[in-house]
Design a protein around this motif. Structure first.
Motif, mmCIF file in Angstrom:
data_model
loop_
_atom_site.group_PDB
_atom_site.id
_atom_site.type_symbol
_atom_site.label_atom_id
_atom_site.label_comp_id
_atom_site.label_asym_id
_atom_site.label_seq_id
_atom_site.Cartn_x
_atom_site.Cartn_y
_atom_site.Cartn_z
ATOM 1 N N ILE A 17 0.837 -1.209 0.000
ATOM 2 C CA ILE A 17 0.000 0.000 0.000
ATOM 3 C C ILE A 17 0.869 1.256 0.000
ATOM 4 C CG2 ILE A 17 -1.716 1.290 1.323
ATOM 5 C CD1 ILE A 17 -2.802 -1.411 2.287
ATOM 6 N N ALA A 18 1.970 1.252 0.793
ATOM 7 C CA ALA A 18 2.859 2.409 0.847
ATOM 8 C C ALA A 18 3.531 2.652 -0.506
ATOM 9 C CB ALA A 18 3.904 2.206 1.939
ATOM 10 N N LEU A 19 3.973 1.580 -1.159
ATOM 11 C CA LEU A 19 4.598 1.719 -2.476
ATOM 12 C C LEU A 19 3.580 2.194 -3.514
ATOM 13 C CD1 LEU A 19 6.845 -1.468 -2.437
ATOM 14 C CD2 LEU A 19 7.632 0.897 -2.487
ATOM 15 N N TYR A 20 2.331 1.747 -3.352
ATOM 16 C CA TYR A 20 1.274 2.239 -4.245
ATOM 17 C C TYR A 20 1.118 3.752 -4.110
ATOM 18 C CZ TYR A 20 -3.474 3.352 -5.747
ATOM 19 O OH TYR A 20 -4.557 3.945 -6.328
ATOM 20 N N SER A 21 1.167 4.263 -2.884
ATOM 21 C CA SER A 21 1.059 5.707 -2.681
ATOM 22 C C SER A 21 2.248 6.435 -3.295
ATOM 23 C CB SER A 21 0.967 6.005 -1.176
ATOM 24 O OG SER A 21 -0.169 5.387 -0.611
ATOM 25 N N LEU A 22 3.453 5.848 -3.147
ATOM 26 C CA LEU A 22 4.656 6.475 -3.685
ATOM 27 C C LEU A 22 4.674 6.466 -5.217
ATOM 28 C CD1 LEU A 22 7.613 5.359 -1.410
ATOM 29 C CD2 LEU A 22 7.033 7.682 -2.055
ATOM 30 N N SER A 23 3.943 5.542 -5.821
ATOM 31 C CA SER A 23 4.005 5.399 -7.273
ATOM 32 C C SER A 23 3.033 6.321 -7.998
ATOM 33 C CB SER A 23 3.696 3.946 -7.657
ATOM 34 O OG SER A 23 2.359 3.603 -7.324
ATOM 35 N N GLN A 24 2.484 7.320 -7.298
ATOM 36 C CA GLN A 24 1.624 8.289 -7.973
ATOM 37 C C GLN A 24 2.434 9.077 -9.004
ATOM 38 O OE1 GLN A 24 -1.696 8.198 -7.238
ATOM 39 N NE2 GLN A 24 -1.041 6.523 -5.937
ATOM 40 N N ASN A 25 1.824 9.412 -10.102
ATOM 41 C CA ASN A 25 2.557 9.992 -11.237
ATOM 42 C C ASN A 25 3.295 11.274 -10.879
ATOM 43 O OD1 ASN A 25 1.726 7.960 -12.921
ATOM 44 N ND2 ASN A 25 -0.144 9.008 -13.525
ATOM 45 N N PHE A 26 2.729 12.095 -9.996
ATOM 46 C CA PHE A 26 3.320 13.398 -9.732
ATOM 47 C C PHE A 26 4.415 13.355 -8.669
ATOM 48 C CE2 PHE A 26 -0.949 14.298 -11.348
ATOM 49 C CZ PHE A 26 -0.642 15.139 -12.398
ATOM 50 N N LEU A 27 4.645 12.196 -8.069
ATOM 51 C CA LEU A 27 5.646 12.102 -7.004
ATOM 52 C C LEU A 27 7.022 11.768 -7.552
ATOM 53 C CD1 LEU A 27 3.668 10.291 -4.189
ATOM 54 C CD2 LEU A 27 3.994 12.716 -4.568
ATOM 55 N N THR A 28 7.126 11.408 -8.804
ATOM 56 C CA THR A 28 8.432 11.123 -9.411
ATOM 57 C C THR A 28 8.378 11.490 -10.883
ATOM 58 O OG1 THR A 28 10.037 9.405 -9.964
ATOM 59 C CG2 THR A 28 7.752 8.718 -9.800
ATOM 60 N N SER A 29 9.461 12.098 -11.356
ATOM 61 C CA SER A 29 9.534 12.484 -12.768
ATOM 62 C C SER A 29 10.179 11.401 -13.608
ATOM 63 C CB SER A 29 10.327 13.790 -12.906
ATOM 64 O OG SER A 29 11.633 13.632 -12.362
ATOM 65 N N ASN A 30 10.740 10.387 -12.970
ATOM 66 C CA ASN A 30 11.421 9.306 -13.663
ATOM 67 C C ASN A 30 10.430 8.181 -13.930
ATOM 68 O OD1 ASN A 30 13.003 7.169 -14.534
ATOM 69 N ND2 ASN A 30 14.705 7.693 -13.182
ATOM 70 N N LYS A 31 10.125 7.924 -15.203
ATOM 71 C CA LYS A 31 9.131 6.908 -15.534
ATOM 72 C C LYS A 31 9.586 5.512 -15.130
ATOM 73 C CE LYS A 31 6.308 5.106 -19.278
ATOM 74 N NZ LYS A 31 5.983 5.152 -20.715
ATOM 75 N N ASP A 32 10.902 5.217 -15.314
ATOM 76 C CA ASP A 32 11.419 3.904 -14.935
ATOM 77 C C ASP A 32 11.274 3.673 -13.432
ATOM 78 O OD1 ASP A 32 12.069 3.416 -17.545
ATOM 79 O OD2 ASP A 32 14.126 4.158 -17.351
ATOM 80 N N SER A 33 11.562 4.713 -12.662
ATOM 81 C CA SER A 33 11.408 4.602 -11.205
ATOM 82 C C SER A 33 9.951 4.396 -10.832
ATOM 83 C CB SER A 33 11.955 5.855 -10.531
ATOM 84 O OG SER A 33 11.714 5.829 -9.150
ATOM 85 N N LEU A 34 9.040 5.077 -11.562
ATOM 86 C CA LEU A 34 7.608 4.940 -11.297
ATOM 87 C C LEU A 34 7.146 3.506 -11.551
ATOM 88 C CD1 LEU A 34 4.788 6.230 -10.838
ATOM 89 C CD2 LEU A 34 4.725 6.669 -13.294
ATOM 90 N N ILE A 35 7.556 2.946 -12.670
ATOM 91 C CA ILE A 35 7.145 1.578 -13.003
ATOM 92 C C ILE A 35 7.741 0.583 -12.017
ATOM 93 C CG2 ILE A 35 7.280 -0.210 -14.771
ATOM 94 C CD1 ILE A 35 7.248 2.003 -16.863
ATOM 95 N N ALA A 36 9.011 0.816 -11.613
ATOM 96 C CA ALA A 36 9.658 -0.090 -10.659
ATOM 97 C C ALA A 36 8.904 -0.110 -9.331
ATOM 98 C CB ALA A 36 11.110 0.343 -10.440
ATOM 99 N N LEU A 37 8.444 1.062 -8.883
ATOM 100 C CA LEU A 37 7.670 1.129 -7.645
ATOM 101 C C LEU A 37 6.361 0.355 -7.780
ATOM 102 C CD1 LEU A 37 8.155 4.864 -6.593
ATOM 103 C CD2 LEU A 37 9.041 2.861 -5.409
ATOM 104 N N LYS A 38 5.717 0.469 -8.932
ATOM 105 C CA LYS A 38 4.445 -0.228 -9.139
ATOM 106 C C LYS A 38 4.658 -1.747 -9.150
ATOM 107 C CE LYS A 38 2.001 3.471 -11.592
ATOM 108 N NZ LYS A 38 1.221 3.843 -12.769
ATOM 109 N N TYR A 39 5.728 -2.201 -9.821
ATOM 110 C CA TYR A 39 6.017 -3.636 -9.839
ATOM 111 C C TYR A 39 6.344 -4.145 -8.434
ATOM 112 C CZ TYR A 39 5.974 -4.326 -14.899
ATOM 113 O OH TYR A 39 5.591 -4.456 -16.195
#
Length: 565
Positions: A185-207
């Protein structure tokens, strides 16, 4: 004079006791109900909420019980995903009761903040949540309350577009997570689009969120994590989005609403230009969907599909439905504001009633206090007079007892002198008895040692005999079939029996005396066991290639011994 001073000294104690008696109005039934609700809160919040709502309105609760009731009701209401409006005034009571150094105050601040969120008072909500974090810092062991505070605070920052602060709050939230479910759940919150400008980092958090969700085996959390992965909007990843959207719908529990999942799946099929599938899922998302914003967005998507299919009549009908919902949204917002005003009025009314009830209770308590003071003064005066009379009687008895004590003291001194003489004689006797005991112990030890040496010597003598060498050689045979095993000949068995009967004559004699039903072969078997031979080796000594006959012999030996007993 002395009696008057004693009465004055007792007055503060009596006053304190009476105040406690007047204020202590614990309702046993209410306390038991609160305990039951607390035990049900984690495993069955619906039952806990029903139990708390069943508390009679006429029940008189102490300030402590009212504060505890407020926290339990707020927690149960929140876990059941119901509005917290009914808990507003009760949470104020809890905040008034608990101090800043009590962790219960942090819990009250958490739900007060969430209540302000429901009332669209974001600034007040943030103030309550930040104050709750300051309180809970004193209790590092209560990670759950801190986790809820950080989650709510991060959500408020995110809604206010304070993405940097929201990211920091979610990062702190991740540090407080110990279970796979909470980490997901915490990683889901961190993976919001506006919390990171790096798309690779965003996808890694979601996975990573999906990975922890699968470890937790919580189907609802897995569904949310998979749905989050399906929101990738690039055309190259459209198949991946479709896969995770279907996976989310597969894992979603049956008792959860599926409208958002159907709408998301329909949108993906629409992007893939599969209009039939898109229409099917978008229509399913409209079923039993009471959220006007979601229905309006779905109707627009369906209108786009019908327009592409050149079905302009259906497009017009869908747009009319969209306009109808959009028009009603304004009136709904106005109605919500009116409801909030009415709710604030109800809260003020309840507070006034509570203050009036408290004032009446205080007046009644003062009346009871005055009456009890008068009754206790009379009671203690009677006790003091009675105690003075008893003191005079006790002084007379004390003088008589002192004289009797002096006479008894002389008798005691004489008795002690005689006891000292007897103890000296007993000490001399005890020393002599201890000497004999030590000598007996030494002789018993020597006997046990000689027995051990005797057994070792007897075993050594047996091992020096030729027949032992033959048996040792037979025990080391390595053949694939028992039929090929070599056993002792009749002559060798006779020699073995003579040697054993000679070396173990005393053991055999004692055993024969104790168990006269045993035969010579039984005694020979017992002696070979005493030497330490295995069952297979003993069987070879009796001319057998397997241990079946030996097992029967042992059974007969045991039966003969038991018969003798």
């Amino acid at each position: 004079m002395r009696n008057a001073i004693q009465r004055l000294a007792l007055l503060p104690i009596v006053t304190h006791f009476l105040l406690l008696a007047a204020c202590h109005r614990t309702d046993r039934q209410a306390e038991a109900l609160l305990n039951n609700a607390d035990s049900l809160l984690t495993v069955n919040p619906d039952s806990a909420l029903h139990l708390l709502e069943a508390l009679p309105a006429t029940a008189e609760l102490t300030h402590r019980e009212s504060a505890r009731y407020a926290l339990l009701l707020a927690q149960a209401t929140d876990k059941c995903e119901k509005p917290l409006f009914p808990c507003d005034s009760l949470l104020d009571i809890a905040l008034d009761y608990y101090d800043n150094d009590e962790k219960e105050r942090a819990v009250a601040l958490l739900y007060k903040g969430r209540l302000e969120v429901e009332m669209a008072q974001s600034e007040r909500a943030v103030d309550f949540l930040l104050e709750g974090l300051n309180v809970i810092e004193k209790y590092p062991e209560d990670a759950e309350t801190k986790r809820h505070l950080l989650s709510s605070l991060g959500n408020e920052y995110y809604d206010a577009r304070l993405y940097e602060k929201a990211g920091k709050a979610y990062q702190e939230l991740l540090k407080c997570c110990f279970t796979d479910k909470d980490k997901s759940i915490a990683l889901y919150s961190l993976s919001q689009n506006f919390l990171t400008s790096n798309k690779d980092s965003l996808i890694a958090l979601k996975y990573k969120s999906l990975e922890y969700a699968k470890k937790s085996k919580d189907s609802a959390v897995i569904a949310i994590a998979a749905l989050n992965l399906s929101f990738e909007s690039s055309e190259e990843e459209i198949d991946s989005s479709l896969h995770y959207a279907q996976l989310a719908l597969k894992w979603l529990p049956k008792n959860k609403e599926r409208n958002n999942y159907y709408a998301n799946l329909g949108d993906i099929w629409f992007r893939k230009e599969e209009n039939d599938s898109a229409t099917y899922y978008l229509n399913k998302s409209l079923e039993n969907n009471e959220n006007k914003n979601e229905r309006a967005a779905t109707l627009l998507s369906l209108a786009d599909i019908k327009e592409k299919q050149k079905d302009y009549q259906a497009t017009t009908e869908l747009l009319y439905q969209f306009i109808e919902i959009a028009a009603s949204t304004y009136f709904s917002e106005q109605s919500t504001k009116i409801q909030q005003l009415l709710h604030q009025y109800d809260i003020k009314k309840k507070i006034d009633q509570e203050q009036k009830r408290s004032k009446n209770s205080l007046e009644n308590a003062i009346r009871v206090f005055i009456f009890l003071c008068l009754a206790l003064i009379v009671f203690f005066q009677y006790r003091i007079n009675k105690r003075d009379k008893q003191r005079t009687i006790n002084e007379q008895k004390l003088a008589q007892a002192q004289e009797k004590y002096n006479n008894l003291q002389y008798s005691i001194n004489e008795s002690q002198r005689i006891i000292a003489l007897l103890q000296k004689e007993q000490s001399d006797f005890s020393q002599e008895a201890e000497k004999y005991r030590q000598e007996i112990t030494e002789r018993e030890t020597a006997i046990e040692k000689l027995k051990t040496e005797k057994e070792g010597l007897r075993t050594w003598l047996f091992k020096q005999s030729n027949i032992y060498q033959i048996i040792e050689r037979l025990s080391k045979q390595k053949v694939t079939s028992k039929k090929k095993l070599t056993v002792l000949t009749n002559h060798e068995q006779k020699v073995l029996k003579e040697v054993v009967m000679e070396l173990y004559a005393d053991y055999i004699s004692d055993t024969k005396t104790q168990y006269p039903l045993l035969t010579d072969e039984d005694l020979l078997c017992l002696c070979l066991e005493k030497v330490g031979f295995s069952n297979q080796t003993i069987a070879l000594c009796f001319g057998n290639t397997d241990t079946h006959a030996l097992a029967q012999r042992k059974y007969r030996i045991k039966a003969r011994m038991n018969e003798r007993k």
